[in-house]
Each structure stands twice: as structure tokens, then as C-alpha cells.
Design an enzyme around this catalytic site. Structure first.
Site, PDB file in Angstrom:
ATOM      1  N   SER A  19      -6.629   5.438   5.178  1.00 35.20           N
ATOM      2  CA  SER A  19      -6.698   4.711   3.898  1.00 35.20           C
ATOM      3  C   SER A  19      -7.089   3.246   4.144  1.00 35.20           C
ATOM      4  CB  SER A  19      -5.338   4.742   3.199  1.00 35.20           C
ATOM      5  OG  SER A  19      -5.270   5.810   2.296  1.00 35.20           O
ATOM      6  N   LYS A  33       0.845  -1.199   0.000  1.00 37.33           N
ATOM      7  CA  LYS A  33       0.000   0.000   0.000  1.00 37.33           C
ATOM      8  C   LYS A  33       0.875   1.242   0.000  1.00 37.33           C
ATOM      9  CE  LYS A  33      -4.115   2.036   1.255  1.00 37.33           C
ATOM     10  NZ  LYS A  33      -3.927   2.827   0.032  1.00 37.33           N
ATOM     11  N   LYS A  55       5.720   2.434   8.228  1.00 35.43           N
ATOM     12  CA  LYS A  55       4.514   3.111   8.754  1.00 35.43           C
ATOM     13  C   LYS A  55       3.399   2.101   9.022  1.00 35.43           C
ATOM     14  CE  LYS A  55       5.146   7.587   6.492  1.00 35.43           C
ATOM     15  NZ  LYS A  55       4.501   8.689   5.769  1.00 35.43           N
ATOM     16  N   ASN A  81      -0.250  21.581   2.449  1.00 34.09           N
ATOM     17  CA  ASN A  81      -1.347  20.733   2.932  1.00 34.09           C
ATOM     18  C   ASN A  81      -1.127  20.291   4.363  1.00 34.09           C
ATOM     19  OD1 ASN A  81      -3.137  20.546   0.871  1.00 34.09           O
ATOM     20  ND2 ASN A  81      -1.933  19.003  -0.213  1.00 34.09           N
ATOM     21  N   THR A  88      -3.846  13.153   7.840  1.00 37.41           N
ATOM     22  CA  THR A  88      -2.429  13.294   8.196  1.00 37.41           C
ATOM     23  C   THR A  88      -2.247  14.319   9.303  1.00 37.41           C
ATOM     24  OG1 THR A  88      -1.720  12.670   5.993  1.00 37.41           O
ATOM     25  CG2 THR A  88      -0.145  13.893   7.304  1.00 37.41           C
ATOM     26  N   LYS A 106       5.191   2.422  -3.236  1.00 34.19           N
ATOM     27  CA  LYS A 106       5.090   3.832  -3.638  1.00 34.19           C
ATOM     28  C   LYS A 106       5.143   3.903  -5.151  1.00 34.19           C
ATOM     29  CE  LYS A 106       5.182   7.245  -1.060  1.00 34.19           C
ATOM     30  NZ  LYS A 106       4.164   7.790  -0.240  1.00 34.19           N
TER      31      LYS A 106
HETATM   32  P1  NAD Z   1       2.835  21.008  -0.068  1.00 33.02           P
HETATM   33  O1  NAD Z   1       3.469  21.025  -1.410  1.00 33.02           O
HETATM   34  O2  NAD Z   1       1.360  21.183   0.054  1.00 33.02           O
HETATM   35  O3  NAD Z   1       3.492  22.187   0.834  1.00 33.02           O
HETATM   36  C1  NAD Z   1       4.876  22.322   1.048  1.00 33.02           C
HETATM   37  C2  NAD Z   1       5.091  23.604   1.883  1.00 33.02           C
HETATM   38  O4  NAD Z   1       6.470  23.672   2.229  1.00 33.02           O
HETATM   39  C3  NAD Z   1       4.773  24.897   1.157  1.00 33.02           C
HETATM   40  O5  NAD Z   1       4.332  25.859   2.087  1.00 33.02           O
HETATM   41  C4  NAD Z   1       6.132  25.295   0.574  1.00 33.02           C
HETATM   42  O6  NAD Z   1       6.219  26.707   0.317  1.00 33.02           O
HETATM   43  C5  NAD Z   1       7.030  24.902   1.730  1.00 33.02           C
HETATM   44  N1  NAD Z   1       8.415  24.628   1.366  1.00 33.02           N
HETATM   45  C6  NAD Z   1       8.904  23.949   0.313  1.00 33.02           C
HETATM   46  N2  NAD Z   1      10.247  23.900   0.373  1.00 33.02           N
HETATM   47  C7  NAD Z   1      10.601  24.539   1.496  1.00 33.02           C
HETATM   48  C8  NAD Z   1      11.838  24.816   2.134  1.00 33.02           C
HETATM   49  N3  NAD Z   1      12.987  24.387   1.612  1.00 33.02           N
HETATM   50  N4  NAD Z   1      11.812  25.500   3.289  1.00 33.02           N
HETATM   51  C9  NAD Z   1      10.657  25.902   3.841  1.00 33.02           C
HETATM   52  N5  NAD Z   1       9.459  25.671   3.298  1.00 33.02           N
HETATM   53  C10 NAD Z   1       9.438  25.013   2.142  1.00 33.02           C
HETATM   54  O7  NAD Z   1       3.326  19.666   0.623  1.00 33.02           O
HETATM   55  P2  NAD Z   1       2.639  18.886   1.861  1.00 33.02           P
HETATM   56  O8  NAD Z   1       1.630  17.939   1.322  1.00 33.02           O
HETATM   57  O9  NAD Z   1       2.241  19.854   2.910  1.00 33.02           O
HETATM   58  O10 NAD Z   1       3.872  17.997   2.348  1.00 33.02           O
HETATM   59  C11 NAD Z   1       4.936  18.545   3.142  1.00 33.02           C
HETATM   60  C12 NAD Z   1       5.765  17.405   3.698  1.00 33.02           C
HETATM   61  O11 NAD Z   1       4.942  16.551   4.487  1.00 33.02           O
HETATM   62  C13 NAD Z   1       6.407  16.501   2.638  1.00 33.02           C
HETATM   63  O12 NAD Z   1       7.645  16.038   3.116  1.00 33.02           O
HETATM   64  C14 NAD Z   1       5.436  15.362   2.544  1.00 33.02           C
HETATM   65  O13 NAD Z   1       6.042  14.190   2.041  1.00 33.02           O
HETATM   66  C15 NAD Z   1       5.020  15.223   3.993  1.00 33.02           C
HETATM   67  N6  NAD Z   1       3.738  14.526   4.129  1.00 33.02           N
HETATM   68  C16 NAD Z   1       2.582  15.063   3.659  1.00 33.02           C
HETATM   69  C17 NAD Z   1       1.400  14.355   3.799  1.00 33.02           C
HETATM   70  C18 NAD Z   1       0.074  14.926   3.323  1.00 33.02           C
HETATM   71  O14 NAD Z   1      -0.945  14.249   3.523  1.00 33.02           O
HETATM   72  N7  NAD Z   1       0.008  16.110   2.760  1.00 33.02           N
HETATM   73  C19 NAD Z   1       1.401  13.085   4.396  1.00 33.02           C
HETATM   74  C20 NAD Z   1       2.604  12.569   4.892  1.00 33.02           C
HETATM   75  C21 NAD Z   1       3.768  13.300   4.748  1.00 33.02           C
END
Ligand code: NAD
Length: 414
Positions: free
Chosen positions: A348, A70, A94, A221, A190, A106
Site C-alpha cells: 500500500s 494509514k 505494523k 483470502n 499479504t 482503521k
Molecule cells: P476471509 O473472510 O476471506 O476468510 C476467513 C476464513 O476463515 C474462511 O475460510 C472461514 O471459513 C474461516 N473461519 C472463520 N472462522 C473460523 C473459525 N472459528 N475457525 C476456523 N476457520 C474459520 O478472511 P481473510 O481475509 O482470509 O482473513 C483471515 C484473517 O487474516 C483475519 O484475522 C484477518 O484480519 C487477517 N488478515 C487478512 C489480510 C488479508 O489481506 N486478507 C491481511 C492481514 C490480516
């Protein structure tokens, strides 16, 4: 000093230690250090201008010893095969940490969806499923959304798979829109999960959530929803950032205003004249620091300057192994990514169960069941770390890999 910033090999190093500490032999590590299968496909897509563009797609399936694999599918321009392999391995960890009957997987397509029309994205999504439909499925490998993919992409993929199998197959994929069999609470899962874990960690560290000073790096997000839930839980969000800069106010930022003004890419700091850098933000005074942006943000270089008492990794791989060592020696509690961001895979799993049974749960029911699983996971890992006198990352890897290792042994694979 030079640090290992490669996510794949640094993940392998911790898996190796975890497998050894659990008492398994070298062959077990040999089996688990790479995905069992890595599919690479070419996907031809008719673009809006009539020309055909061919995209590269991947699906890594780390281990199906425990059950079907998954994991999400991302549409991302700069991604390597090693990244996909590391991400698949993390999904096994996880699933193990929250005790789900899955292994990890993935998927990815190398593309930039921000430059593509809706029609092109739909054709690409369907093409990905056609290329891989024989190796995926509700009892084999179940995809979900990830970076730059969403409920609409899941709906197209579910429809394509259903057409290939000539029957409705909502259990093929999770993260779908509710009318197509999606689960309540999947979208916020999340961030709600990270909030749940933060509350448990604060209790163990004797920090009151009410008034706790929190800094969140990243306002996308994950980061923005998190800011909202932590603010609602009584915490004082004193710092946030995006890719362009950071904001800090020791009295607490106006989170509602910032949420209202952020754009769909998570940018908000460009609206302000007085900003600081991301590097400065990480080193400011706070109780809880949540890196929710990208990998390798806390390294040997800045670990000594971090003032937080708890670091919660909402992003994947934000703290290097060297930084983990330095901070753990200083008694900073680091909640690793494979534990902190398990809310998504947990809901999920609930979505897949609901699809399999055809009986759908209320939002309260989903939240209650998720909280129960995550609280148990937090304490399992915390207690393992205390008992063995190891850091939370190694403890989470041990808890996370144990089921897959034991299932592999019992199947006679190793
Ligand atoms: P996203 O693209 O919605 O947002 C990323 C944010 O980080 C934005 O505000 C962007 O401007 C900022 N950003 C990017 N590079 C940066 C940097 N170098 N320094 C500071 N800020 C920076 O992404 P997301 O979905 O919020 O995911 C963020 C992290 O969380 C990722 O590592 C992702 O793998 C992890 N994650 C997200 C989810 C989810 O459900 N959204 C689940 C598990 C893990």
C-alpha cells in the site's frame, strides 16, 4: 484460568511493557495507549426499496507523529469501538516494524455487505467518504481495503474524494484497481509477505522449506493464497480448515484441487465426508502452524497440546498472552501478527509512492522491494528478541512503537 481475551486491553498491556522497556515514561504510554482521534459518524443511505437506512461508521487515527495515518476500512456487522481502536494501534505497530513513514488508522462501517446490493454498497462507500473527507486525505490519513471491502469499494471512495476536492486524487486511498492507479502485486501482498516471513523463520529454526509440514487454519483470502504459495515453495500442506471443519492428510493435501473447489467465503470442507474439528487440527503434528482465521484460537487451554515448532500469526490476535508465555517457554517460535501480516501495508505504501510520483513499477520491482523490507523487518525483530531475551511479540511491539514514541518526544508532545 481466566484469560484476557479482549483484543484492545491485551494490546494495551503489551504496548505498556514495550514503552517501559524502551525507557519512556508513563506519559508516553498515556499518549500511545489510545488513538489520538476516534471519529464516529452516521451515514444515511437510500436503499433499493426507497427507504433510508442510517449506518454507523468509525475512523480511528492512532498517531500521526511519524507521518499521515494509514489503515483499512472494513464493512462488518459485529465490531465494537474497542476493536476499531485496537486495529488502529496495530497499524502503527505494523508501519513501525516495516519502517514506513506512517502512523496507524482503521475504519469501519457496521453493516453486513452480504445482504446489500451493489448500488447500496456504492452509496454507502460514497457516504462514508463524504462524512469523513475533511479528516482524511493523502497527507492526513490514507485508507485501504480490509474485511469485506475490495478494489471496487476503493474505486468508489477515490472517485467521491476526487469530486469533493475537484481534482483527481488517486493518492487518497490504496488497494485500487490497476487502471485507477493501483499497484501491481497488491492483491497477493499479504500472503506473499507471510510466505517471505515463514521462509526466514524456517531458516532460523533450521527447518527446510522443501517438505516442511504446514497446517493452515482458515481458507479465505489470506489462508488459501498462503496454501498456494507455501505449496509452490515446496512445503507439504498437511492440514487446512474453514469455519465448518478441517481436513488433514499426513502425506499432504491436494492444494490445487482445494483451491479450485473453495467458494468465495473460503468454505471447502463441506464437500468432504471425513472431516475433523478446528480444535483437533491445531493440535496435530506439523512443523509450522499458521492461524489465518480469527482471534483467540490458541489459548492457555490448548497451548500445551500444540506440536508445531513455529507459529505464524497470519490472522489478527490468534494467540493469547498466556498461550504466548507457555509456548515461548517450550521454545516454540511465535511470529506475531504485527510482523507476519505486513505485506499489505508495505505494498500500500508503494502504491501511494507511485501515485505521488506518477511513475509505476513492474510486479517484479514491487515484489523485490517488498521482500527486501520484510526480510529486514524479520531480522530486526528476531535479533531484538534474542538480544533482550524476550518473546517475538514484545520485540515486535518494541520495534514497532519506537519510531512513533521517538517522533512524539522530538515534537515535544511528551
Ligand atoms: P476471509 O473472510 O476471506 O476468510 C476467513 C476464513 O476463515 C474462511 O475460510 C472461514 O471459513 C474461516 N473461519 C472463520 N472462522 C473460523 C473459525 N472459528 N475457525 C476456523 N476457520 C474459520 O478472511 P481473510 O481475509 O482470509 O482473513 C483471515 C484473517 O487474516 C483475519 O484475522 C484477518 O484480519 C487477517 N488478515 C487478512 C489480510 C488479508 O489481506 N486478507 C491481511 C492481514 C490480516
Amino acid at each position: 484460568m481466566s484469560e484476557n481475551l479482549n483484543l484492545f486491553t491485551s494490546t494495551q498491556e503489551v504496548v505498556k511493557e514495550a514503552v517501559k522497556k524502551l525507557g519512556y515514561n508513563e506519559a508516553m504510554y498515556d499518549l500511545l495507549k489510545e488513538p489520538m482521534r476516534l471519529h464516529e459518524v452516521r451515514i444515511p443511505v437510500k436503499m433499493d426499496d426507497g427507504k433510508v437506512q442510517v449506518f454507523t461508521g468509525y475512523r480511528a487515527q492512532h498517531s500521526d507523529a511519524v507521518g499521515p495515518t494509514k489503515g483499512g476500512i472494513r464493512f462488518q456487522p459485529n465490531l465494537t469501538r474497542d476493536d476499531v481502536k485496537a486495529l488502529a494501534m496495530w497499524m502503527t505497530l505494523k508501519a513501525g516494524v516495516v519502517d514506513l513513514p506512517y502512523g496507524g488508522a482503521k475504519g469501519a462501517v457496521i453493516c453486513d455487505p452480504r445482504d446489500m446490493s451493489k448500488g447500496e454498497l456504492e452509496r454507502l462507500s460514497r457516504g462514508y467518504v463524504r462524512a469523513l473527507s475533511d479528516v482524511m486525505g493523502p497527507e492526513k490519513d490514507i485508507p485501504a481495503p480490509d474485511i469485506f471491502t475490495n478494489a471496487q469499494v476503493m474505486a468508489w471512495m477515490m472517485d467521491e474524494f476526487s469530486m469533493i476536492r475537484e481534482q483527481n486524487q488517486p493518492n487518497f486511498i490504496t488497494g485500487k484497481p490497476i487502471v485507477l492507479g493501483g499497484s501491481e502485486a497488491r492483491e497477493q501482498a499479504t500472503a506473499v509477505g507471510v510466505t517471505t516471513i515463514i521462509k526466514e523463520a524456517a531458516k532460523r529454526k533450521g527447518i527446510e522449506m522443501n517438505g516442511a509440514r504446514v497446517i493452515i487454519q482458515g481458507f479465505g483470502n489470506a489462508g488459501s493464497f498462503l496454501a498456494k504459495f507455501l505449496y509452490e515453495a515446496g512445503a507439504k500442506v498437511v492440514g487446512i480448515s474453514d469455519a465448518h471443519g478441517a481436513l488433514y492428510d499426513a502425506e499432504g493435501l491436494d492444494i490445487e484441487y482445494l483451491l479450485d473447489r473453495r467458494d468465495s467465503f473460503g468454505t471447502v470442507t463441506t464437500l468432504f465426508d471425513e472431516t475433523i474439528t478446528n480444535e483437533e487440527l491445531l493440535e496435530l503434528d506439523c512443523d509450522i502452524l499458521v492461524p489465518a482465521a480469527s482471534s483467540n484460537q490458541i489459548t492457555y487451554e490448548n497451548a500445551d497440546a500444540i506440536k508445531a515448532k513455529i507459529i505464524v500469526e497470519a490472522a489478527n490476535g490468534p494467540t493469547t498472552a498466556e498461550a504466548t508465555r507457555v509456548l515461548t517457554e517450550r521454545d516454540v517460535l511465535i511470529i506475531p501478527d504485527v510482523l507476519a501480516s505486513t505485506g499489505g501495508i508495505t505494498v500500500s505504501y508503494f502504491e501511494w509512492i507511485q501515485n505521488n510520483t506518477g511513475y509505476y513499477w513492474s510486479e517484479e520491482e514491487v515484489m523485490e522491494k517488498m521482500t527486501e523490507k520484510l526480510v529486514a523487518a524479520f531480522h530486526d525483530v528476531y535479533d531484538a528478541a534474542e538480544m533482550r531475551q524476550i518473546d517475538m511479540r514484545l520485540a515486535a511491539y518494541m520495534v514497532g512503537i519506537q519510531k512513533t514514541a521517538e517522533a512524539s518526544r522530538l515534537r515535544g508532545w511528551v
